[in-house]
Scaffold this motif. Structure first.
Motif, PDB file in Angstrom:
ATOM      1  N   THR A 105      -2.477   6.060 -10.388  1.00 10.62           N
ATOM      2  CA  THR A 105      -2.894   5.371  -9.367  1.00 10.62           C
ATOM      3  C   THR A 105      -2.774   3.829  -9.056  1.00 10.62           C
ATOM      4  OG1 THR A 105      -5.062   4.959 -10.879  1.00 10.62           O
ATOM      5  CG2 THR A 105      -5.202   6.797  -9.433  1.00 10.62           C
ATOM      6  N   THR A 106      -1.833   3.223  -9.724  1.00  9.48           N
ATOM      7  CA  THR A 106      -1.354   1.813  -9.745  1.00  9.48           C
ATOM      8  C   THR A 106       0.118   2.072  -9.177  1.00  9.48           C
ATOM      9  OG1 THR A 106      -2.630   1.029 -11.400  1.00  9.48           O
ATOM     10  CG2 THR A 106      -0.521  -0.092 -10.687  1.00  9.48           C
ATOM     11  N   GLU A 114     -11.277   2.874  -7.541  1.00 14.43           N
ATOM     12  CA  GLU A 114     -10.622   1.791  -7.603  1.00 14.43           C
ATOM     13  C   GLU A 114     -11.344   0.331  -7.974  1.00 14.43           C
ATOM     14  OE1 GLU A 114      -7.130  -1.004  -6.526  1.00 14.43           O
ATOM     15  OE2 GLU A 114      -7.443   0.988  -7.039  1.00 14.43           O
ATOM     16  N   CYS A 144      -5.941   4.067  -3.404  1.00 17.41           N
ATOM     17  CA  CYS A 144      -4.963   2.896  -2.702  1.00 17.41           C
ATOM     18  C   CYS A 144      -5.417   2.667  -1.225  1.00 17.41           C
ATOM     19  CB  CYS A 144      -3.529   3.539  -2.665  1.00 17.41           C
ATOM     20  SG  CYS A 144      -2.601   3.993  -4.291  1.00 17.41           S
ATOM     21  N   ASP A 151       1.957   0.420   0.912  1.00 19.08           N
ATOM     22  CA  ASP A 151       0.627   0.190   1.787  1.00 19.08           C
ATOM     23  C   ASP A 151       0.257   1.378   2.240  1.00 19.08           C
ATOM     24  OD1 ASP A 151       0.895  -2.551   1.521  1.00 19.08           O
ATOM     25  OD2 ASP A 151       1.854  -2.801   3.175  1.00 19.08           O
ATOM     26  N   TRP A 152      -1.120   1.673   2.212  1.00 20.07           N
ATOM     27  CA  TRP A 152      -1.937   3.078   2.449  1.00 20.07           C
ATOM     28  C   TRP A 152      -2.609   2.495   3.865  1.00 20.07           C
ATOM     29  CZ3 TRP A 152      -2.773   7.971  -0.208  1.00 20.07           C
ATOM     30  CH2 TRP A 152      -1.767   8.187  -1.161  1.00 20.07           C
ATOM     31  N   CYS A 180       0.372   2.798  -5.362  1.00 19.56           N
ATOM     32  CA  CYS A 180      -0.241   1.836  -4.551  1.00 19.56           C
ATOM     33  C   CYS A 180       0.971   0.757  -4.209  1.00 19.56           C
ATOM     34  CB  CYS A 180      -1.473   1.229  -5.056  1.00 19.56           C
ATOM     35  SG  CYS A 180      -2.782   2.058  -4.888  1.00 19.56           S
ATOM     36  N   ARG A 195      -7.125  -0.438  -2.264  1.00 22.54           N
ATOM     37  CA  ARG A 195      -6.309  -1.423  -3.124  1.00 22.54           C
ATOM     38  C   ARG A 195      -6.995  -2.885  -3.311  1.00 22.54           C
ATOM     39  NH1 ARG A 195      -0.306  -1.869  -1.383  1.00 22.54           N
ATOM     40  NH2 ARG A 195      -1.110  -3.522   0.081  1.00 22.54           N
TER      41      ARG A 195
END
Length: 514
Positions: free
Chosen positions: A355-356, A170, A395, A362-363, A359, A398
């Motif tokens: 990977t965007t 990230e 994420c 919410d994780w 996200c 993030r």
């Protein structure tokens, strides 16, 4: 985590073989010059693509888009689109926009992929590289060195290394992603599609999406219901599993396929000798995994085995080869075709779209949540690298704030569509299809006893016929119906080279994707 997303499992051994901003609604007609309420997207809608020959027999063009639809007079990005014209112009009924999934999959080749379908006769098929992808304004992230070991069954003291690698990935993406990353998400990609629609001069589009593309299509229909006509969602995302739960469910689906395979093997106990019941075959599998872990190759051999079992069990035509391979390993025979798990070639830059986009929801940020899941998934769902689905991802850490949350899907103003879902699908599990069909009040086609992901256009005559009749003639299949999947194998027959290649291609894609 980034590393596991790019892992290419090269194992020929073990087995032979989506508060809505105001721009979410259809834009009103452009106001005349001097109007107090000009259309903020009028300039984008008025552009007309300049088509040029590109890949295969397709035409490609560039469309200019606003980076941020809340500030359309600000920065701009480009999207490259592709086209194959309807082969029977007399039957043409508009455009069919297609997306292969990902998130982040390039769709420029999709019109060529669908060239032999009946849909290609009546539609101009439109593919595209979504914002951030490929030939469109790209979102790139830097790679990071490996921290965690590639292990399907890591010990607890390894878990922090998985978290550290996800955090590093990230951070690396934050450093390389420039100013476009917060705006690469599903709602904005759906808005991009509507700009493309207007630029093409079409009142409405028709839509075919696979995997993540089903969610993108459902978001488009939610935001622009008056602009969507017929829609097919093949291998649908679950509308309530955006996104972490969708990945967790992948591991469960992988094990279900292994259990189904084990039941079939038990029915042929005289042939394979791996156990007379499902439970006995599963015990045999665990015994083989333990033996491989004890070999000099250590955890790598067991990891290869777990990963390959998850893939091999989903494809019914490969079940016999899978069983033979397990039997050989159980007997201690050399695994001459077994190659160590190999990472795909490292590159300094990789696409950051997957990977965007994941996200945008919410994780959890509490690492103990992930570690608790990892313990369960390590023990219960090792096949196909199940633990990766429970581990921290980028994420978790993030580094940007999404400008909006996931869209609540609904169908209000566009026609009933079709959802196609295979029972053994591991990327978008079977429950996702009925859930999407129920949410949107679409009709559902279930492909029975099938592990494929993405069915239309791949040779399933029943699905092709149902989708073609809908897309070409507007004839809906029953509200709920079934189509058969590929047949289970004859234990005495070898798998076709095509099936073997499908298996190897699947391994090479890596474990986490939609």
């Amino acid at each position: 985590m980034r590393r596991y997303l790019s892992v290419g499992v090269v194992v020929a051994v073990v087995l032979a073989t989506g508060v809505v901003p105001s721009f979410g609604a259809p834009s009103p007609p452009a106001e005349p010059p001097g109007s107090a309420n000009p259309d903020p997207l009028a300039e984008f809608h008025a552009q007309r693509p300049t088509w040029k020959p590109c890949k295969q027999t397709l035409e490609c063009a560039e469309v200019v888009l606003p980076l941020d639809y809340l500030r359309p007079t600000g920065e701009r990005i480009s999207m490259v689109i592709s086209r194959s014209k309807a082969t029977d112009p007399a039957r043409r009924r508009g455009v069919l926009v297609v997306n292969p999934g990902g998130p982040g999959g390039s769709g420029l080749s999709m019109p060529a992929y669908l060239a032999k379908t009946e849909a290609a006769r009546a539609y101009d098929i439109i593919g595209f590289d979504p914002r951030g992808v490929g030939r469109s304004t790209a979102l790139n992230c830097r790679t990071v060195p490996a921290i965690a070991s590639a292990d399907t069954r890591p010990q607890d003291d390894e878990f922090p290394k998985w978290a550290a690698e996800a955090r590093a990935a990230e951070d690396a993406c934050r450093e390389a992603a420039g100013g476009i990353r917060p705006f690469v998400n599903t709602p904005n990609t759906a808005r991009d599609i509507d700009v493309v629609r207007a630029a093409l001069g079409e009142e409405k589009i028709n839509y075919l999406g696979y995997s993540y593309g089903t969610y993108l299509g459902a978001v488009y229909g939610t935001l622009f219901p008056q602009r969507l006509d017929r829609s097919v969602l093949d291998s649908a995302v679950h509308p309530e599993w955006i996104w972490r739960e969708q990945f967790r469910a992948q591991a469960i689906a992988l094990r279900r396929n292994v259990e189904a395979w084990a039941g079939w093997v038990a029915g042929h106990h005289a042939r394979y000798g791996l156990g007379a019941t499902t439970e006995e075959v599963l015990v045999t599998l665990e015994g083989v995994a333990e033996d491989l872990a004890a070999k000099p190759a250590g955890v790598q051999a067991r990891t290869d085995f777990d990963a390959a079992m998850g893939v091999g069990a989903r494809y019914r035509p490969l079940w016999a080869e899978t069983a033979d391979s397990v039997a050989r390993l159980r007997a201690g025979e050399p695994a001459e075709a077994t190659a160590p798990m190999a990472r795909s070639a490292e590159r300094d830059l990789v696409s950051g779209v997957f990977t965007t986009v994941i996200c945008e929801a919410d994780w959890p940020t509490d690492l103990d949540t992930y570690y608790e899941d990892m313990r369960v998934f390590r023990d219960r769902y090792p096949y196909g690298f199940g633990i990766v689905r429970a581990a921290p991802m980028n994420c978790t850490f993030r580094s940007f704030t999404p400008p909006e949350g996931p869209i609540r899907l609904r169908r209000d103003g566009y026609p009933v569509g079709v959802v196609v879902q295979a029972e053994g699908d591991t990327q978008t599990q079977y429950e996702s299809g009925p859930a999407m069909a129920e949410r949107l009040r679409h009709n559902l086609v279930t492909v029975v006893d099938e592990g494929r992901h993405g069915i239309y256009g791949t040779g399933n005559a029943c699905v092709n016929r149902a989708v073609d009749r809908y897309l070409l003639d507007g004839l809906l299949p029953p509200s709920s119906s079934t189509c058969p999947g590929e047949a289970r194998p004859d234990p005495a027959a070898a798998a076709s080279p095509q099936h073997v290649q499908t298996y190897l291609d699947e391994l090479a894609l890596g474990p986490v994707r939609l």
